[in-house]
Design an enzyme around this catalytic site. Structure first.
Site, PDB file in Angstrom:
ATOM      1  N   TYR A   1       0.691  -1.249  -0.053  1.00 61.20           N
ATOM      2  CA  TYR A   1       0.049  -0.009   0.097  1.00 61.20           C
ATOM      3  C   TYR A   1       0.862   1.391   0.023  1.00 61.20           C
ATOM      4  O   TYR A   1       0.512   2.386  -0.827  1.00 61.20           O
ATOM      5  CB  TYR A   1      -0.811  -0.217   1.256  1.00 61.20           C
ATOM      6  CG  TYR A   1      -1.937   1.116   1.375  1.00 61.20           C
ATOM      7  CD1 TYR A   1      -2.904   0.952   0.499  1.00 61.20           C
ATOM      8  CD2 TYR A   1      -1.701   1.982   2.272  1.00 61.20           C
ATOM      9  CE1 TYR A   1      -4.165   2.178   0.687  1.00 61.20           C
ATOM     10  CE2 TYR A   1      -2.684   3.149   2.532  1.00 61.20           C
ATOM     11  CZ  TYR A   1      -3.881   3.328   1.709  1.00 61.20           C
ATOM     12  OH  TYR A   1      -4.815   4.291   1.662  1.00 61.20           O
TER      13      TYR A   1
ATOM     14  N   LYS B   1       1.086   4.258  -2.970  1.00 62.39           N
ATOM     15  CA  LYS B   1       0.590   5.503  -2.568  1.00 62.39           C
ATOM     16  C   LYS B   1       1.892   6.496  -2.944  1.00 62.39           C
ATOM     17  O   LYS B   1       1.674   7.935  -3.057  1.00 62.39           O
ATOM     18  CB  LYS B   1       0.103   5.505  -0.995  1.00 62.39           C
ATOM     19  CG  LYS B   1      -1.309   4.790  -1.078  1.00 62.39           C
ATOM     20  CD  LYS B   1      -2.082   5.494  -1.619  1.00 62.39           C
ATOM     21  CE  LYS B   1      -3.596   4.738  -1.550  1.00 62.39           C
ATOM     22  NZ  LYS B   1      -4.706   5.483  -2.342  1.00 62.39           N
TER      23      LYS B   1
END
Ligand code: NDP
Length: 248
Positions: A156, A160
């Site tokens: 993740y 990002k």
């Protein structure tokens, strides 16, 4: 005067949480809203009705944002039916948390494809239209985790953080055509999802935030509105945190 009067905005992942908050605020501000989702049919129909009741056109598209062709097809249909694409908010995102030791290739690929490849897909899909218009605002939903990293979220955090590099590069490439690209890095935002967490744990998180509360979807939507509208006409390539001071 509404800030997005008669604009056409595409928002990915708007059937719940932050995306839904953005869709509602954009409609309040006069924008037609085209949103995407992947499974929540009933919520999509409810949102269409809710947005149209605000006096704008609304349309929900069901497809996986990791699918390049599907993004391209949707954008082409929007241009045909609405005539322009003024704003894109790349909001759809997922987590598949695990320590790196236990993280599967599938968990890595799913998160990178949904959170990062999707943003390439959507930006490519609207680029030509925005170039012709000589205007457009692209808003990418990153996270404080992309800025700082987080144990158990290597996939993740990478997706990002990747978004931030993409955002700055697009800002550099398209700035001369008046197309702006910025990123939002939310901190801890309380949604239906976080409502299911243990209250004592959540209170601990709140206490560690300088503003002493979790963020709301409205807190994030307000920044998305600012970045989408002409209020931010001279702002591009930036990452703005909405985190109650968490990373300060
Ligand atoms: P939610 O899980 O509440 O909602 C996700 C939305 O994305 C849903 O509408 C979902 O559709 C849609 N979606 C998921 N996968 C796909 C896909 N493959 N294709 C199309 N649509 C998809 O998310 P949040 O509101 O919590 O988060 C929104 C964004 O903000 C994400 O990018 C997230 O990483 C980021 N963020 C969130 C924070 C938070 O605290 N909540 C903090 C920092 C960043 P469906 O309903 O059909 O499943």
């Amino acid at each position: 005067m509404k800030l997005l009067e008669n604009k056409v905005s595409i928002i990915t992942g708007a059937t719940r949480g932050i995306g839904k908050g953005i869709a509602e605020l954009f409609a309040d501000q006069g924008s037609h809203v085209i949103f995407t989702y992947v499974s929540s049919d009933e919520k999509a129909r409810e949102l269409e009705a809710e947005l149209e009741a605000k006096g704008v056109k609304a349309r929900g598209y069901k497809f996986n944002v990791a699918d390049y062709k599907a993004c391209e097809d949707m954008a082409a249909e929007v241009v045909k039916d609405f005539g322009s694409i003024d704003v894109v908010v790349n909001n759809a995102g997922i987590t598949r948390d695990n320590l790196l030791m236990r993280m599967s290739e599938e968990q890595w690929d799913e998160v990178i494809n949904t959170n990062l490849k999707s943003v390439f897909n959507m930006t490519k899909a609207v680029q030509r239209t925005m170039l012709k218009q000589r205007k457009g605002s692209i808003v990418n939903m990153s996270s404080v985790v992309g800025v700082k990293g987080n144990a158990g979220q290597a996939n993740y955090a990478a997706s990002k953080a990747g978004l931030l590099g993409f955002t700055k590069s697009v800002a550099l490439e398209l700035g001369s055509r008046n197309i702006r690209c910025n990123a939002i890095a939310p901190g801890f935002i309380e949604t239906e999802m976080t409502g299911a967490l243990d209250e004592a744990t959540v209170q601990g998180w709140r206490d560690a935030i300088p503003l002493k509360r979790g963020g709301t979807t409205e807190d994030v939507a307000n920044l998305a509105l600012f970045l989408a509208s002409d209020m931010s006409a001279y702002i591009t390539g930036q990452t703005i945190n909405v985190d109650g001071g968490m990373l300060t």
